[in-house]
Design a protein around this motif. Sequence first.
Motif, PDB file in Angstrom:
ATOM      1  N   ASN A 120      57.365  10.517  38.272  1.00  0.00           N
ATOM      2  CA  ASN A 120      58.125  10.064  36.921  1.00  0.00           C
ATOM      3  C   ASN A 120      57.181   9.399  36.206  1.00  0.00           C
ATOM      4  O   ASN A 120      57.688   9.209  35.072  1.00  0.00           O
ATOM      5  N   HIS A 121      56.097   9.007  36.460  1.00  0.00           N
ATOM      6  CA  HIS A 121      55.270   8.109  35.678  1.00  0.00           C
ATOM      7  C   HIS A 121      54.592   9.006  34.506  1.00  0.00           C
ATOM      8  O   HIS A 121      53.834   8.622  33.590  1.00  0.00           O
ATOM      9  N   PHE A 265      55.248  -0.124  35.775  1.00  0.00           N
ATOM     10  CA  PHE A 265      53.727   0.609  35.707  1.00  0.00           C
ATOM     11  C   PHE A 265      53.476   0.621  34.090  1.00  0.00           C
ATOM     12  O   PHE A 265      52.360   0.806  33.956  1.00  0.00           O
TER      13      PHE A 265
HETATM   14  C1  15L Z   1      55.071   6.646  42.037  1.00  0.00           C
HETATM   15  O1  15L Z   1      54.530   7.552  41.537  1.00  0.00           O
HETATM   16  C2  15L Z   1      54.594   5.793  43.090  1.00  0.00           C
HETATM   17  O2  15L Z   1      53.801   6.672  43.949  1.00  0.00           O
HETATM   18  C3  15L Z   1      55.445   5.196  43.869  1.00  0.00           C
HETATM   19  O3  15L Z   1      54.775   4.174  44.848  1.00  0.00           O
HETATM   20  C4  15L Z   1      56.688   4.515  43.202  1.00  0.00           C
HETATM   21  O4  15L Z   1      56.198   3.270  42.718  1.00  0.00           O
HETATM   22  C5  15L Z   1      57.456   5.612  42.330  1.00  0.00           C
HETATM   23  O5  15L Z   1      56.601   6.106  41.718  1.00  0.00           O
HETATM   24  C6  15L Z   1      58.564   4.608  41.627  1.00  0.00           C
HETATM   25  O6  15L Z   1      58.352   4.814  40.069  1.00  0.00           O
HETATM   26  O7  15L Z   1      59.254   4.083  42.135  1.00  0.00           O
END
Ligand code: 15L
Length: 272
Positions: A120-121, A265
């Motif tokens: 989702n990032h 993030f």
């Molecule tokens: C991710 O891409 C990460 O790998 C995981 O550690 C979580 O942080 C997850 O996304 C999230 O957005 O909750």
Amino acid sequence: MKDFMPPMPLKRLLMTGAAGGLGRELRARLAPFAERLRLSDLAPLAATPAPHEEDMPCDLADKAGMRALLADVDAVVHFGGVSVERPFEQILEANLRGVFHLYEAARLQGVRRIVFASSNHTIGFYRQGERIDTSAKQRPDSYYGVSKCFGEDMAQMYFERYGIETVSIRIGSALPEPQNRRQLSTWISHRDLVNLIGHALFTPGVGHTIVYGASASRDTWWDNSGASVLGWAPLDSSEPYRAAIEAQPPLADDDPNGIYQGGFFVNEGPFD
Ligand code: 15L
Ligand code: NAI
């Protein structure tokens, strides 16, 4: 709808990232998908290989090693790599070079199907509540998110040029249970994720398909209609957890966990 069962198991399935959090959770549940499960990671596996499993450690940054890793493999579930925001150089080796090595190895070894753990990032800078489908412009929230956009683009290019098919799963938050308000929208259960991987491995003619990996939620931000080709639908929902999570203290107005789809993030780093 029931748990996914393949029409006929593959001969050999490779899982990268097999020692990681999801590798540990999903490994046993991938067993019905293949006669042999090849497990790979830099780190040691959490449990000794079962009779149907084989342990083949490899650094994703090792091009020759990756080529050997994909020998005699029918498909890859690519979960290896840096999974959170980190200094760019770390992301570069595992997630950028690593994905290049994966697709080159697939081309040279004749592997025709990859399931890519995207995130989702890739779209983390969209506001919570904005509804987007998989054709929405990528809006990565971190170097990590950029690396997942790169992985999706590599998948597209290797399909157009070489016919290697990929399902890129933009995983939300794959945990036993959602932990906070944001995850009421981003959570995917392990069961839903395994079923999605199954559909992604065995559905013919997927080309390069991008799908959001989320269980059903009342307030979803993600329109998965473009992924109907996979015939997957989530069985679980974040609703049973809502009351407990909504009883948590409210977030500050400027807390990114309450503003952006990618949550905190968007504020991770810089590291220098
Ligand atoms: C991710 O891409 C990460 O790998 C995981 O550690 C979580 O942080 C997850 O996304 C999230 O957005 O909750
Ligand atoms: P994790 O960090 O627990 O596991 C990743 C594994 O990759 C680790 O075991 C690590 O040793 C391995 N790895 C890292 N660099 C490597 C390298 N250079 N060579 C070989 N192996 C290397 O992450 P997790 O939570 O298990 O996630 C698995 C995949 O799913 C990751 O690609 C992550 O980005 C993606 N994802 C996970 C989400 C989640 O909610 N857990 C959400 C979105 C995406």
